[in-house]
Motif scaffolding. Sequence first.
Motif, short mmCIF file in Angstrom:
data_model
loop_
_atom_site.label_atom_id
_atom_site.label_comp_id
_atom_site.label_asym_id
_atom_site.label_seq_id
_atom_site.Cartn_x
_atom_site.Cartn_y
_atom_site.Cartn_z
N ARG A 1 0.87 -1.13 -0.10
CA ARG A 1 0.13 -0.04 0.09
C ARG A 1 1.02 1.28 -0.12
O ARG A 1 0.51 2.13 -0.67
N GLU A 2 2.05 1.40 0.65
CA GLU A 2 2.94 2.37 0.68
C GLU A 2 3.48 2.60 -0.68
O GLU A 2 3.46 3.76 -1.14
N ALA A 3 3.64 1.90 -1.31
CA ALA A 3 4.04 1.61 -2.79
C ALA A 3 2.88 2.37 -3.62
O ALA A 3 2.99 3.44 -4.45
N ALA B 1 9.48 -7.99 -17.72
CA ALA B 1 9.76 -6.65 -17.02
C ALA B 1 10.57 -6.78 -15.89
O ALA B 1 10.91 -7.97 -15.10
N PRO B 2 11.41 -5.79 -15.70
CA PRO B 2 12.41 -5.78 -14.43
C PRO B 2 11.61 -5.74 -13.20
O PRO B 2 10.55 -5.33 -13.19
N VAL B 3 12.07 -6.36 -12.26
CA VAL B 3 11.45 -6.55 -10.91
C VAL B 3 12.09 -5.72 -9.82
O VAL B 3 13.37 -6.09 -9.55
N ILE B 4 11.50 -5.04 -9.00
CA ILE B 4 11.99 -4.26 -7.97
C ILE B 4 11.48 -4.87 -6.71
O ILE B 4 10.31 -4.93 -6.45
N ALA B 5 12.56 -5.50 -6.16
CA ALA B 5 12.15 -6.28 -5.15
C ALA B 5 12.48 -5.67 -3.68
O ALA B 5 13.14 -4.96 -3.35
N VAL B 6 11.27 -5.39 -3.05
CA VAL B 6 11.21 -4.88 -1.46
C VAL B 6 10.89 -6.05 -0.43
O VAL B 6 10.08 -6.79 -0.65
N ALA B 7 12.17 -6.05 0.27
CA ALA B 7 11.75 -7.34 1.36
C ALA B 7 11.07 -6.56 2.45
O ALA B 7 11.13 -5.48 2.83
N SER B 8 10.29 -7.29 2.86
CA SER B 8 9.25 -6.80 4.07
C SER B 8 9.83 -7.23 5.38
O SER B 8 10.31 -8.54 5.49
N ASN C 1 10.75 -0.61 2.16
CA ASN C 1 10.68 0.78 1.34
C ASN C 1 9.77 0.85 0.33
O ASN C 1 10.25 0.92 -1.04
N GLY C 2 8.66 0.76 0.57
CA GLY C 2 7.68 0.79 -0.59
C GLY C 2 7.73 2.03 -1.46
O GLY C 2 7.68 1.89 -2.70
N PHE C 3 7.98 3.23 -0.64
CA PHE C 3 8.11 4.58 -1.28
C PHE C 3 9.29 4.36 -2.29
O PHE C 3 8.94 4.85 -3.46
#
Lengths: 218, 218, 218, 218, 218, 218, 218, 218
Positions: A102-104, A162-169, A201-203
């Motif tokens: 949701r932040e993203a 597509a490129p994948v931007i990975a966000v570890a939670s 860091n969803g932002f």
Amino acid sequence: MTEFRLDYDRAARTGIAEAVLCEHKSAAQIAAIGAELMAAGRRMLFTRLRAVTFETLPEDFRAALDFDALSATAFLGTAAASEQIEGIGIVAAGTSDLPVAREAARTLEFHHYAAPITADVGVTGLWRLTGQLDVLRRHRVIIAIAGMEGALFSVLAGLVEAPVIAVASSVGYGVAAGGRVALEVALASCAPGVLAVNIDNGFGAATAAIKILRSVGR
Amino acid sequence: MTEFRLDYDRAARTGIAEAVLCEHKSAAQIAAIGAELMAAGRRMLFTRLRAVTFETLPEDFRAALDFDALSATAFLGTAAASEQIEGIGIVAAGTSDLPVAREAARTLEFHHYAAPITADVGVTGLWRLTGQLDVLRRHRVIIAIAGMEGALFSVLAGLVEAPVIAVASSVGYGVAAGGRVALEVALASCAPGVLAVNIDNGFGAATAAIKILRSVGR
Amino acid sequence: MTEFRLDYDRAARTGIAEAVLCEHKSAAQIAAIGAELMAAGRRMLFTRLRAVTFETLPEDFRAALDFDALSATAFLGTAAASEQIEGIGIVAAGTSDLPVAREAARTLEFHHYAAPITADVGVTGLWRLTGQLDVLRRHRVIIAIAGMEGALFSVLAGLVEAPVIAVASSVGYGVAAGGRVALEVALASCAPGVLAVNIDNGFGAATAAIKILRSVGR
Amino acid sequence: MTEFRLDYDRAARTGIAEAVLCEHKSAAQIAAIGAELMAAGRRMLFTRLRAVTFETLPEDFRAALDFDALSATAFLGTAAASEQIEGIGIVAAGTSDLPVAREAARTLEFHHYAAPITADVGVTGLWRLTGQLDVLRRHRVIIAIAGMEGALFSVLAGLVEAPVIAVASSVGYGVAAGGRVALEVALASCAPGVLAVNIDNGFGAATAAIKILRSVGR
Amino acid sequence: MTEFRLDYDRAARTGIAEAVLCEHKSAAQIAAIGAELMAAGRRMLFTRLRAVTFETLPEDFRAALDFDALSATAFLGTAAASEQIEGIGIVAAGTSDLPVAREAARTLEFHHYAAPITADVGVTGLWRLTGQLDVLRRHRVIIAIAGMEGALFSVLAGLVEAPVIAVASSVGYGVAAGGRVALEVALASCAPGVLAVNIDNGFGAATAAIKILRSVGR
Amino acid sequence: MTEFRLDYDRAARTGIAEAVLCEHKSAAQIAAIGAELMAAGRRMLFTRLRAVTFETLPEDFRAALDFDALSATAFLGTAAASEQIEGIGIVAAGTSDLPVAREAARTLEFHHYAAPITADVGVTGLWRLTGQLDVLRRHRVIIAIAGMEGALFSVLAGLVEAPVIAVASSVGYGVAAGGRVALEVALASCAPGVLAVNIDNGFGAATAAIKILRSVGR
Amino acid sequence: MTEFRLDYDRAARTGIAEAVLCEHKSAAQIAAIGAELMAAGRRMLFTRLRAVTFETLPEDFRAALDFDALSATAFLGTAAASEQIEGIGIVAAGTSDLPVAREAARTLEFHHYAAPITADVGVTGLWRLTGQLDVLRRHRVIIAIAGMEGALFSVLAGLVEAPVIAVASSVGYGVAAGGRVALEVALASCAPGVLAVNIDNGFGAATAAIKILRSVGR
Amino acid sequence: MTEFRLDYDRAARTGIAEAVLCEHKSAAQIAAIGAELMAAGRRMLFTRLRAVTFETLPEDFRAALDFDALSATAFLGTAAASEQIEGIGIVAAGTSDLPVAREAARTLEFHHYAAPITADVGVTGLWRLTGQLDVLRRHRVIIAIAGMEGALFSVLAGLVEAPVIAVASSVGYGVAAGGRVALEVALASCAPGVLAVNIDNGFGAATAAIKILRSVGR
């Protein structure tokens, strides 16, 4: 002493408006920033604004904010009725990863980008992920969020162009507490095209995706 | 001073014969153990016996050994012509994981168990793994070896009924150097049935698999 | 046992051809892969192929390789005479970061992308960086390489519109040994648009940049 | 957006029903899952459901749950009156390890397996452990839980034929805080047959034990 | 510049003569110290003097040294023919721990203390340890050396009245590499009376044992 | 299920009575242990019994306890009127280290040993320490407690003949948070005769000191 | 591609001339820099230039260098016959710390500052340090170098008025290997006036000391 | 037992008066120190005195204190009306770093030094920093405070002649949580003249700056 210097021109320079990270700021500091912004008639995105802090802000400031508790974000200023730009998709491995997703999404919305979320597609049951591939393959950039062992990143990057931007939670316990394992999995991935940002860091993932679309899609 | 006390009865007590871990022993110490074993007419498995050390052992001892350089293992004593027991399978994510896979296979062979290896089935190209599922689903216990981000463990455990003994290999660089990431991925896996042993410990995975078959299959 | 399964169709599926990471493979394993590839008439990129290993490969295989010692890469198969695709730039903070920069450049070249390198622009003397801004601002995606404290990533991302793929190099000593500090600086950067790959992973940065151009620029 | 995708067929596929890990989910999310399950008439195991969260769930959902505060687990749906399957035993080093031991036991009970616990058998007073050997040697798989220095794992595995699934508990302080030392002791154990799961993961140990019995004992 | 200041009076002040730790000193520095000592007719203990360094020392200095390769120690000066003081015993878990055990023993011998070593008594086969209990219970202070998971420390301390000085050895691989796990096990031990020194520090364990006997036994 | 097995004979076997570590036990568990002990008329030392937990224990149990809030310890059972045994001294670097110092002192008192504390003698002002040397040199064993950088351990050990049992306290912030630095300083100390126990483990230091006096001073 | 951009004006701007850190540079890269410098008639300080690398440099370049093997430094260009500036002193805890001390001293000398070294003043024998206090108290800035537990930093800072720049040296083994403990001790020191630079960074300590003298003493 | 020994003469000896670090002290301990100081008519600086603790101090003590909540500091005793000494400047990267900046400023003020703060000059927008250069270049020593990736330290040190005392603040999340990254960036900085103190240690930075001015500027 000047406590803060707002960067009103950043959007013009880099395409991304400045945002206020509230986590380590006191309610008084946030309120002072808000007052300056309201006086100047500026829009602003606030991130990591916990509900308990939000409740202590001045009433007029709170009334001016579009606050979302799950993602701990708030918008100051009405979003203009512009059309949303397509191209970025968000994938969350589990229900627990939704605050980061949701932040993203909120960051994308603030910048007038569409932000569709595909949730609960962890790799333990591969059918959950493969069943969504038609949708996922339509995105030009994918933001993927996963905690625990983060196996989603590698599997997903092997299935889409597509490129994948990975966000570890930071969802996890034991060795996975705090999100370090998922982050390192993203970094160590054998699949080409996985790019990492900081834990939770969803932002940052959203602003990077916007920069990619603006810089490359121009 | 008695430098070593060989545990000749361990196989009888626990089903697993003692093995000699050579890594931190000098050639002289290994040779002394070998001399006692040859005098007593005993069989023995030697692990982590590097080729450079093997070359410096006494000639009669070397002649008595069945040495395998890739896995750095050696057998002392002829394997009796017994039939091999089925049930355990080995899966290696990449070519670089084969030394560890071979250590597991050699340990199984020494104990008269079959040790089929399915290699190069990393999850970046899922078809490599799914194309082998018919074979893999026949195993009752699976030993899986992977380095880098170790995504194989979770994906595999979601596809088979057998318990998966995960061995992180120390193959990798950067954050993955030394195998820590792959180990923690195995521990943090959301997929039920993933069990971990130490990094590079093909021997431990094999002996645990044997204990499972002996204890549960009895 | 099949030791390796080459993924000839990967380029068609994902736009990135498979590469052979040589670091943890024996010369014999690399030579076997090379023999299969030469027999099939395939092109291939080899990474982390140290000169000492290269020297021990079979002569006909060596003759067929375009080997670059600084980056430890080799090309098998003549590059078709296609034009190079523009859009990606490489920035290296110091002379010591050039091996990683070259790995990225060679990966781009293998895929027919231009790979201009701007070197020695660390932030201790800001003029070195600001003096190159005209060149840097022309890139649509920037690959930045830095070791030690990695301050280049944040400063650069604040000056350009392009997304920055940050590659920490393992150049450094004391707390900076191994590249962890530079990696974490990239992840913790306050500047939007910084994306990280594994330490020393010039190959991963290049393939991610290509995926971005292919997916977004299409 | 679909927030969760329940995997009703997992038990059929893998023998282990899906469970809901509540730790990082909000009460609202848990309640939504509960509502769907009750409407569908499904059984479900909830883990890491703290008493403070349980108290805030809707009353009809709470009434439908068999809740156990010590282990923070709950059952939805009456357990069918089937006989319990024997073969798995649980050993806890100290009184403080009982919450993890109970999580394992409750997971076994939910799947209709017997779950006898032998508690307070740490190795400081070996007689506590050796006095229980007759009981312990009857198990075909042993789940062992220990915090602090975790010496129980090695000593136990040297005394029984059954494989030992080691669960480090986060009981400890100083260097032992968080359970890392006990986990690493399990991984580094010289005793064959020790297999590790994540810290505090009683659920994972139990499901692995069930998979072993189902796969090997079939 | 004075490069070193030998502390000739330390034995008088504290009961422990100064020793020369050779590990990070050049052969030239060690030789210079040796020359001063020989000129002054002083006794000295050299530790961590690797054979390769020893071979490069001046011939007259080498001739004056009683060198032991296994422990990498050397004595300068003839030991007076005094009787050896009883009370301290050394226990080594495995053959690979003998270099550290010998360092402790040589340190004791240099100070005229008896140094009996009981070797290969790891806890995987408890009978190896319990079979030596009569001997071990006669010691007033026990130095115990173990690598890997170091379970020996806790079990031993539960069986004897003497305080146990635990020396983790750097023997191990994977998570146990470098001796950290064994050290932390000693520190986290639930058994009263376990005291730790640095990894591989046989010298420190021996000097501490001597200080205990001198201070308490006086 | 038997939740706990009290070891009434431990004092006879090892000279140290069992103690109850309350930190990870619920009030209900502590109360159950207390009830059994009171029924059996046994003495017991409780450690890490926080005031908030103490307040929730049954009134009759609380009345029977001699509780000390600073050290979080309690005695059950009247101390017999025996004379206190001399020989052990406690040194605390700063005021903040007093809770740990008191835990050591209370443990000594429970076992009928004198427990004099010398406080606030950190090395920043050496005169604070050297001014107490006459007192400190009378002790046969010294327990030293220090947080932050723990320089006290090395300096003290260089000034006294007694062995020094170093207890790192978790007092500190930044890199010193949690006591790791002080612990590692104790382990890395160049001064002979420094022995370490776990962070904050005043109990362990005291019981080790008692074992030393009993074993060596007998 | 320009591989390096020498910063000839740095001394004018900041008072510190640029230096060439040779550690991660190839001999070819160093030689190329040297050729440019010699052609331009410039002075330069080279650090971390190992003897094995020095030996492979071109003969004319080697002849032009003033090389010091112990500190692995070299000067290019004759030092002008200026007087040396007083005020900075160097203190090394042990003989093993001399390479780092020499790197600091050589850096000072290159910039025309006096660089007296006081060596072997570790705190285990306090008399070694206190006997040098008269000398040490004359310095206006002190560079202190220590490995192992680094207790020197705190004790020294409590005895002198000058600020202490602490350089942890990577001398040590076990927990002290690599210099982390000594560095953290410097950072955690309770003594005011201790300032830290990176492990082994004698160059950084010297340049900081010069900046202090230039900026404050001006 | 004497619980504390106040060092009234420290200012005379070292130029820095002793301060009381309140973090790990109970309100009772702080009050006792305060009572002794008030009785003796002494001045004192209290650091890390949280508002919640301050509120529980005795009323007369509170009335005597000049308390500042943001920095958690308090002065006891009226500051004499002396002029403030110029030369030290404070720079804070962001609004969230102001508590640490204020701790430094209050420490300077207590010792009669001017303490100008330049805030919100992070490097993401370089203009914020370069716009303040005229002010910053007037300082003779600069205290710089930054969290997250701490890029400010290197950039600033490359722009000014003054030495930079870097204080990492614990502001950050994910990999930056706790301030480790910013600290290591300061230590790994390529820019000469960066000196580090402990995370959040505004007090230590200020006292070091004072020692520099007193020792070098004398």
